[in-house]
Motif scaffolding. Structure first.
Motif, PDB file in Angstrom:
ATOM      1  N   LEU A 656       0.824  -1.204   0.000  1.00 46.73           N
ATOM      2  CA  LEU A 656       0.000   0.000   0.000  1.00 46.73           C
ATOM      3  C   LEU A 656       0.861   1.258   0.000  1.00 46.73           C
ATOM      4  CD1 LEU A 656      -2.800  -1.034   2.547  1.00 46.73           C
ATOM      5  CD2 LEU A 656      -2.895  -1.051   0.058  1.00 46.73           C
ATOM      6  N   ALA A 657       1.940   1.240   0.736  1.00 42.89           N
ATOM      7  CA  ALA A 657       2.817   2.408   0.779  1.00 42.89           C
ATOM      8  C   ALA A 657       3.407   2.699  -0.597  1.00 42.89           C
ATOM      9  CB  ALA A 657       3.926   2.185   1.804  1.00 42.89           C
ATOM     10  N   LEU A 658       3.882   1.651  -1.280  1.00 39.92           N
ATOM     11  CA  LEU A 658       4.472   1.823  -2.601  1.00 39.92           C
ATOM     12  C   LEU A 658       3.438   2.357  -3.598  1.00 39.92           C
ATOM     13  CD1 LEU A 658       7.088   1.330  -4.219  1.00 39.92           C
ATOM     14  CD2 LEU A 658       6.263  -0.962  -4.709  1.00 39.92           C
ATOM     15  N   THR A 659       2.255   1.775  -3.569  1.00 42.55           N
ATOM     16  CA  THR A 659       1.196   2.225  -4.476  1.00 42.55           C
ATOM     17  C   THR A 659       0.777   3.652  -4.169  1.00 42.55           C
ATOM     18  OG1 THR A 659       0.397  -0.061  -4.633  1.00 42.55           O
ATOM     19  CG2 THR A 659      -1.085   1.680  -5.360  1.00 42.55           C
ATOM     20  N   GLN A 660       0.673   3.982  -2.873  1.00 43.94           N
ATOM     21  CA  GLN A 660       0.249   5.327  -2.494  1.00 43.94           C
ATOM     22  C   GLN A 660       1.255   6.386  -2.965  1.00 43.94           C
ATOM     23  OE1 GLN A 660      -2.547   6.331  -1.160  1.00 43.94           O
ATOM     24  NE2 GLN A 660      -1.917   8.483  -1.063  1.00 43.94           N
ATOM     25  N   ILE A 661       2.548   6.099  -2.832  1.00 41.76           N
ATOM     26  CA  ILE A 661       3.560   7.040  -3.299  1.00 41.76           C
ATOM     27  C   ILE A 661       3.428   7.273  -4.805  1.00 41.76           C
ATOM     28  CG2 ILE A 661       6.038   7.190  -3.784  1.00 41.76           C
ATOM     29  CD1 ILE A 661       5.484   8.181  -1.096  1.00 41.76           C
ATOM     30  N   ALA A 662       3.253   6.180  -5.561  1.00 38.14           N
ATOM     31  CA  ALA A 662       3.126   6.309  -7.014  1.00 38.14           C
ATOM     32  C   ALA A 662       1.861   7.074  -7.388  1.00 38.14           C
ATOM     33  CB  ALA A 662       3.132   4.928  -7.662  1.00 38.14           C
ATOM     34  N   VAL A 663       0.755   6.740  -6.745  1.00 41.19           N
ATOM     35  CA  VAL A 663      -0.507   7.436  -7.015  1.00 41.19           C
ATOM     36  C   VAL A 663      -0.382   8.912  -6.657  1.00 41.19           C
ATOM     37  CG1 VAL A 663      -2.920   7.627  -6.307  1.00 41.19           C
ATOM     38  CG2 VAL A 663      -1.948   5.384  -6.809  1.00 41.19           C
ATOM     39  N   GLU A 664       0.262   9.203  -5.543  1.00 45.07           N
ATOM     40  CA  GLU A 664       0.422  10.589  -5.106  1.00 45.07           C
ATOM     41  C   GLU A 664       1.225  11.392  -6.126  1.00 45.07           C
ATOM     42  OE1 GLU A 664      -0.786  13.473  -2.743  1.00 45.07           O
ATOM     43  OE2 GLU A 664      -1.194  11.357  -2.315  1.00 45.07           O
ATOM     44  N   THR A 665       2.254  10.789  -6.677  1.00 40.89           N
ATOM     45  CA  THR A 665       3.068  11.480  -7.680  1.00 40.89           C
ATOM     46  C   THR A 665       2.256  11.793  -8.929  1.00 40.89           C
ATOM     47  OG1 THR A 665       5.022  10.306  -6.850  1.00 40.89           O
ATOM     48  CG2 THR A 665       5.185  11.334  -9.025  1.00 40.89           C
ATOM     49  N   VAL A 666       1.522  10.794  -9.423  1.00 41.84           N
ATOM     50  CA  VAL A 666       0.747  10.984 -10.648  1.00 41.84           C
ATOM     51  C   VAL A 666      -0.367  12.003 -10.434  1.00 41.84           C
ATOM     52  CG1 VAL A 666      -0.786   9.837 -12.287  1.00 41.84           C
ATOM     53  CG2 VAL A 666       1.305   8.706 -11.541  1.00 41.84           C
ATOM     54  N   THR A 667      -1.100  11.882  -9.352  1.00 44.53           N
ATOM     55  CA  THR A 667      -2.221  12.800  -9.129  1.00 44.53           C
ATOM     56  C   THR A 667      -1.737  14.229  -8.897  1.00 44.53           C
ATOM     57  OG1 THR A 667      -2.217  12.136  -6.802  1.00 44.53           O
ATOM     58  CG2 THR A 667      -3.794  11.047  -8.249  1.00 44.53           C
ATOM     59  N   THR A 668      -0.578  14.388  -8.296  1.00 42.46           N
ATOM     60  CA  THR A 668      -0.047  15.737  -8.112  1.00 42.46           C
ATOM     61  C   THR A 668       0.232  16.399  -9.461  1.00 42.46           C
ATOM     62  OG1 THR A 668       0.934  15.136  -5.982  1.00 42.46           O
ATOM     63  CG2 THR A 668       1.806  17.090  -7.067  1.00 42.46           C
ATOM     64  N   VAL A 669       0.818  15.646 -10.364  1.00 42.63           N
ATOM     65  CA  VAL A 669       1.069  16.185 -11.697  1.00 42.63           C
ATOM     66  C   VAL A 669      -0.244  16.512 -12.398  1.00 42.63           C
ATOM     67  CG1 VAL A 669       2.049  15.683 -13.962  1.00 42.63           C
ATOM     68  CG2 VAL A 669       3.264  14.991 -11.897  1.00 42.63           C
ATOM     69  N   PHE A 670      -1.230  15.632 -12.274  1.00 44.86           N
ATOM     70  CA  PHE A 670      -2.522  15.898 -12.899  1.00 44.86           C
ATOM     71  C   PHE A 670      -3.171  17.149 -12.318  1.00 44.86           C
ATOM     72  CE2 PHE A 670      -3.242  11.204 -14.176  1.00 44.86           C
ATOM     73  CZ  PHE A 670      -2.510  11.423 -15.332  1.00 44.86           C
ATOM     74  N   PHE A 671      -3.066  17.295 -11.003  1.00 42.16           N
ATOM     75  CA  PHE A 671      -3.616  18.497 -10.370  1.00 42.16           C
ATOM     76  C   PHE A 671      -2.926  19.752 -10.906  1.00 42.16           C
ATOM     77  CE2 PHE A 671      -5.399  16.032  -6.667  1.00 42.16           C
ATOM     78  CZ  PHE A 671      -6.702  16.425  -6.893  1.00 42.16           C
ATOM     79  N   LEU A 672      -1.608  19.673 -11.056  1.00 44.14           N
ATOM     80  CA  LEU A 672      -0.880  20.821 -11.583  1.00 44.14           C
ATOM     81  C   LEU A 672      -1.339  21.175 -12.992  1.00 44.14           C
ATOM     82  CD1 LEU A 672       2.754  20.089 -10.345  1.00 44.14           C
ATOM     83  CD2 LEU A 672       1.372  22.097  -9.787  1.00 44.14           C
ATOM     84  N   LEU A 673      -1.475  20.167 -13.835  1.00 38.39           N
ATOM     85  CA  LEU A 673      -1.933  20.413 -15.200  1.00 38.39           C
ATOM     86  C   LEU A 673      -3.362  20.931 -15.238  1.00 38.39           C
ATOM     87  CD1 LEU A 673      -0.441  17.262 -16.981  1.00 38.39           C
ATOM     88  CD2 LEU A 673       0.381  19.606 -17.120  1.00 38.39           C
ATOM     89  N   GLY A 674      -4.213  20.387 -14.350  1.00 39.11           N
ATOM     90  CA  GLY A 674      -5.597  20.835 -14.339  1.00 39.11           C
ATOM     91  C   GLY A 674      -5.766  22.218 -13.764  1.00 39.11           C
ATOM     92  N   LEU A 675      -5.029  22.514 -12.692  1.00 41.85           N
ATOM     93  CA  LEU A 675      -5.138  23.843 -12.083  1.00 41.85           C
ATOM     94  C   LEU A 675      -4.703  24.938 -13.048  1.00 41.85           C
ATOM     95  CD1 LEU A 675      -3.798  23.174  -8.467  1.00 41.85           C
ATOM     96  CD2 LEU A 675      -6.159  23.523  -9.172  1.00 41.85           C
ATOM     97  N   ARG A 676      -3.824  24.586 -13.972  1.00 45.00           N
ATOM     98  CA  ARG A 676      -3.351  25.589 -14.935  1.00 45.00           C
ATOM     99  C   ARG A 676      -4.497  26.205 -15.728  1.00 45.00           C
ATOM    100  NH1 ARG A 676      -2.628  29.075 -17.540  1.00 45.00           N
ATOM    101  NH2 ARG A 676      -1.004  29.617 -19.047  1.00 45.00           N
TER     102      ARG A 676
END
Length: 966
Positions: A656-676
């Motif tokens: 779960l920790a490994l998956t959460q880190i990966a998901v957190e990285t991807v969603t952060t980038v998506f949030f950045l692109l969307g917030l733009r």
């Protein structure tokens, strides 16, 4: 899988037909006709086993714990119906080859027709009621697509929508009835249900079961008061109408009533509901058919009437009436399919179906006219034709019925009156269309069609003649074979002789023929003089208008309720959801007090407390800064994700920790692109608006704290208790011996709960495609497409590496200046990331990893390329094709599951092989690894779909000349 091929083959043919060239009518018709004949031949080979009284089965385990298996079950009734579906389907395919225009998309037509055939065969051959309902709804879906085949026609679209709404809604009622029936019987297997008739009829839920099942069957067979959808389905091409009316769709309703006759029949409720609906439909359909001007309209209402006759026979609860119903199902299929094809020929060769313009066609079309007249005679119940025999049996049953005096007197009269009406509308087609003055108002000069187009009509008419002249020799054994399972016991004594002497049924037939002929003459004169355009007395009782008015009223009421109880603002919706959920939780806590359990506690450490204090502070800060400082809020939200990941690792959950880190990285980038692309927040202009906003934020903060504290308390209460029926020991004990892996989490995802995972990756792929499609039409507001202030103040000729260059040609690398070092690093990291992902994928069954996290790792590697080098530069060098990855992953996951079915195991059962290879040694090869590879592909494809959907916004802005970089 020895019998399943008969259902799966049409679906496979449907997929193949869709891939063929759309104008390849010859290849399409050969494929569809060959499949229909193959299914018919397969059923014919089962005759010996079925004729001996055996029930042939093929069972594939699916959900044995719920009593739901995939079962093909062939008894005499299913065998007969399957031959009707496949045999008439083959004739319809041949007919459609010459009916369709070269401009019609043949690939779509034959693909949908084969899918329709497969769905109907699934209904007929299903040995499990839940499985039957699935195919039942598929028939509604395919009929919707076939009725609306000519998409450019408004009447086709409306007719398809009306048919789908009525029949699919009835299918939902049928599902509820089937679930109740399975609950009462204790099984959904058809054999168990058919053997539990006495138990079902004596149960308190019998009436709800009966009503729900009849809602499904009566809507499907267009019985009163749901008859109105069928005439509007005549906008479909004539081959579809011929198939739909004779052997599929509308016959599904009477099929299921006959199928469940041993279980549900024999009560007063059955007699009144089924018999009443059948009687009203019999008379109403026949009456309206006499006044139709469209040839297909006459046949549509006549179909409604004949289905009413079958329904009435089933409603009489007499074994002999049930035999007569089965006999009329066969006879109606032959003469109605031939009549629809004949009408299609008339329309095809004259250019119209308007009976006011059609007359005197026999000299120009003698062969077609002869066939159509014989089929009309069979429909009207003329002796020496098959329709006469089953109608005689119907008349006999109405005379022999034993019920109240009103029923005993009125039912034969009603049956005779329906027979009179049937003769009238049969003569309107057989006499009015082919005799009289030569046609002078038709768009085309009438002539005979291509010989092969007439062959299906000739074969069906020949069947009407053969059965009518030598019934015992031609149809006797088949009728006995088909009727025995419907009766559910020994067949009653009956005779298929042509002549039974002068008796009441013969007198009723004579009255119907003579009275109908006289009424036709009177009717024709009056119609010529008065120009009647609709059925007198019920002209304004249009079922479609009433139904659509009800829908309009329902939607209007729903909008009114929604307007008073909801809001378009997402914040208000979430607020009320939380308030309602909190009130429900508080009420339940008052009934069952929330208490801590006695499970041994883990000692609290200061570092863990500090970790969660940081996470809580970051969460509150993110919520507080979400409106004014989005980037800062996103940073704080990332801290919350890291805290959660560390917590998982703290409690020995590395997966779960490994998956959460990966998901957190991807969603952060998506949030950045969307917030733009979000518009800037509006500044507060007055003290009043500022106070109101502060109050709203404070309210939301308090509510979120309460909701969080409540969920935390419930979680703590559950975690401090020892589960009495915990499933954890099961997975811990079975993961290695039965799943073949040490990593319990991964074994659960790809083995024990693989069906759930399949559903989840299907949803993920669907979401990726949906977001991509929606954002392709998204256009950001102008205010967010301009350059940031710090870049606008730079002079045009300034040379600096502090900003991205904006005037580079397309596909030029923008990784210059301050991005040069990151570009070198991410390009070096790409192959390393691929190796790491491959490592995580291979080790996932035994160590932390798996397809999901591997797909995210590869996605992160590609994300970095896009962020540093720009969309165009990456896509000009990397052909990723995200939809293909997602589709390939789904196909791979599904094929892995089907592989276990082929081997005779339940869906998605894992098989493990230990192979010794040179140099590599012993290899542990579970089939779950192939499924996990499918998960990897879906995650990668869906993630990249979302990325490209967001990344391409900057390209559109640049093409519009806004100066945006890539």
């Amino acid at each position: 899988m020895a019998l399943w091929w008969m259902i799966l083959l049409p679906f496979a043919g449907s997929l193949l037909a869709a891939l063929l060239p759309t104008r390849a009518r010859n290849w399409e018709s050969l494929l569809a006709g060959g499949i229909a004949l193959a299914v018919a031949a397969g059923l014919a080979f089962q005759y010996g086993a079925v004729a001996s009284g055996a029930v042939v089965r093929d069972t594939v385990q699916w959900l044995p714990s719920l009593g739901i298996d995939l079962v093909v079950r062939i008894d005499g009734f299913a065998w007969m119906f399957g031959l009707l579906v496949s045999g008439i389907g083959a004739l319809v395919v041949l007919y459609a080859r010459y009916y369709l225009s070269p401009d019609d998309p043949a690939a779509r037509f034959y693909s949908l027709l084969l899918g329709f055939m497969g769905a109907m065969l699934g209904v007929v051959l299903s040995g499990n009621l839940v499985q039957l309902v699935v195919f039942w709804e598929l028939t509604s879906l395919f009929s919707f697509l076939l009725i609306g085949y000519w998409q450019h026609r408004r009447d086709a679209r409306r007719g398809a929508r009306l048919a789908f709404i009525v029949t699919a809604t009835g299918g939902l009622a049928l599902l509820a009835g089937v679930l109740l029936l399975g609950h009462v019987v204790g099984s959904y297997e058809l054999d168990a249900v058919l053997a539990a008739g006495d138990k079902v009829r004596a149960h308190a839920l019998y009436l709800p079961i009966l009503v729900l099942v009849l809602l499904g069957t009566l809507t499907k067979s267009a019985q009163f008061p749901f008859h109105f959808w069928l005439p509007h389905a005549m906008a479909a091409p004539t081959p579809v109408s011929a198939y739909l009316h004779s052997a599929t769709m509308v016959k599904a309703g009477v099929f299921l009533m006959a199928r469940l006759w041993p279980v549900l029949a024999g009560t007063d409720a059955w007699f009144y509901l089924v018999g009443g609906a059948g009687l009203v439909t019999l008379l109403l359909g026949a009456y309206i058919a006499m006044f139709q001007n469209d040839l297909k309209g006459v046949l549509a209402y006549s179909t409604i009437s004949h289905l009413g006759l079958i329904t009435l026979l089933l409603g009489l609860s007499s074994p002999l009436a049930a035999v007569a119903a089965v006999f009329h199902i066969i006879n109606h299929a032959t003469f109605k399919a031939s009549l629809f094809m004949a009408v299609g020929i008339i329309d095809h060769e004259t250019g119209t179906r308007d009976m006011r313009r059609l007359h005197g066609l026999f000299p120009a079309m003698p062969r077609t006219g002869t066939l159509a007249i014989i089929a009309c005679a069979a429909m009207g119940g003329v002796p020496l034709l098959n329709g006469f025999l089953s109608k005689e049996m119907f008349f006999s049953e109405t005379v022999l019925v034993q019920f109240s005096p009103v029923v005993e007197f009125g039912l034969p009269l009603a049956a005779t009156l329906a027979g009179v009406f049937a003769v009238v509308y049969s003569l309107r087609i057989g006499h009015h269309v082919f005799f009289g003055p030569p046609p002078d108002k038709v768009p085309r000069t009438p002539h005979e069609p291509a010989a092969w187009m007439r062959v299906p009509v000739a074969l069906l008419v020949a069947a009407c003649l053969v059965v009518g002249i030598v019934p015992n020799l031609s149809i006797g054994n088949i009728l006995a074979l088909a009727a025995a399972p419907v009766v559910g016991g020994a067949l009653p004594q009956y005779s298929l002789s042509i002549w039974h002497g002068f008796n009441a049924p013969f007198a009723m037939s004579l009255v119907a023929l003579l009275g109908g002929s006289w009424l036709y003459v009177v009717f024709r004169k009056r119609r010529t003089q008065d120009g009647l355009r609709s059925a007198p007395g019920i002209g304004r009782l249009d079922g479609r208008r009433i139904f659509e008015a009800m829908l309009v009223g329902l939607f209007a009421a729903a909008r009114k309720v929604l307007r008073h109880t909801s809001s378009r603002h997402l914040q208000q919706q979430v607020l009320w959801m939380l308030v309602v959920a909190g009130a429900a939780a508080l009420a339940s806590a008052l009934v069952v007090p929330l208490e801590w359990g006695s499970r041994e506690r883990v000692p609290v450490t200061i570092d863990f407390v500090l970790l969660w204090l940081v996470g809580a502070a970051a969460a509150i800060g993110a919520a507080w800064q979400a409106r004014a400082h989005r980037l800062f809020a996103l940073t704080l939200l990332g801290i919350v994700g890291i805290v959660v990941s560390v917590t998982f690792a703290w409690f020995s959950a590395p997966d779960l920790a490994l998956t959460q880190i990966a998901v957190e990285t991807v969603t952060t980038v998506f949030f950045l692109l969307g917030l733009r692309w979000l518009p800037k927040p509006q500044e507060q202009e007055t003290n009043e608006t500022r106070v109101r906003a502060d109050w709203r934020r404070g309210r939301d903060l308090v509510l979120s704290l309460l909701a969080g504290a409540g969920l935390a308390a419930v979680s703590y209460a559950l975690l401090t208790r020892t589960g009495a029926q915990s499933i954890s020991p099961f997975y811990l004990d079975k993961a290695l011996p039965e799943g073949g892996g040490h990593n319990v989490v991964n074994v659960m995802l790809v083995d024990f709960r693989a069906f759930d995972t399949l559903g989840e990756i299907t949803v993920l792929a669907t979401v990726g495609l949906a977001v991509y499609a929606l954002l392709r039409r998204f256009r950001p507001p102008r205010e967010v497409t301009v350059l940031p202030p710090q870049q606008r103040v730079l002079p045009p000729d300034a040379e600096t590496d502090l900003v991205k260059p904006q005037d580079l040609p397309q596909e030029e690398d923008v990784a210059r200046g301050y991005l040069l070092v990151p570009a070198v690093l991410v390009r070096l990291m790409l192959p390393i990331s691929l190796v790491v992902a491959f490592h995580l994928l291979l080790r996932g069954h035994n160590l932390p990893g798996g397809g999901f996290v591997a797909g995210l790792v590869v996605s992160i590697a590609f994300l970095a390329q896009y962020l540093v080098s720009g969309t165009q530069w990456v896509e000009s060098r990397l052909r990723i094709d995200p939809p293909a990855w997602a589709a390939a992953g789904l196909v791979l996951a599904v094929l892995t599951g089907l592989g276990s079915l082929v081997l005779g195991y339940p869906l998605l059962t894992t098989h493990t092989a230990h192979v010794t290879w040179p140099l590599l040694g012993d290899l542990h090869l579970p089939s779950a690894a192939i499924f996990d590879l499918g998960v990897f592909a879906v995650v990668l494809g869906s993630t990249m779909l979302l990325l490209t959907a967001l990344g391409h916004q900057s390209l559109r802005a640049r093409r519009r000349g806004t100066g945006m970089g890539s």
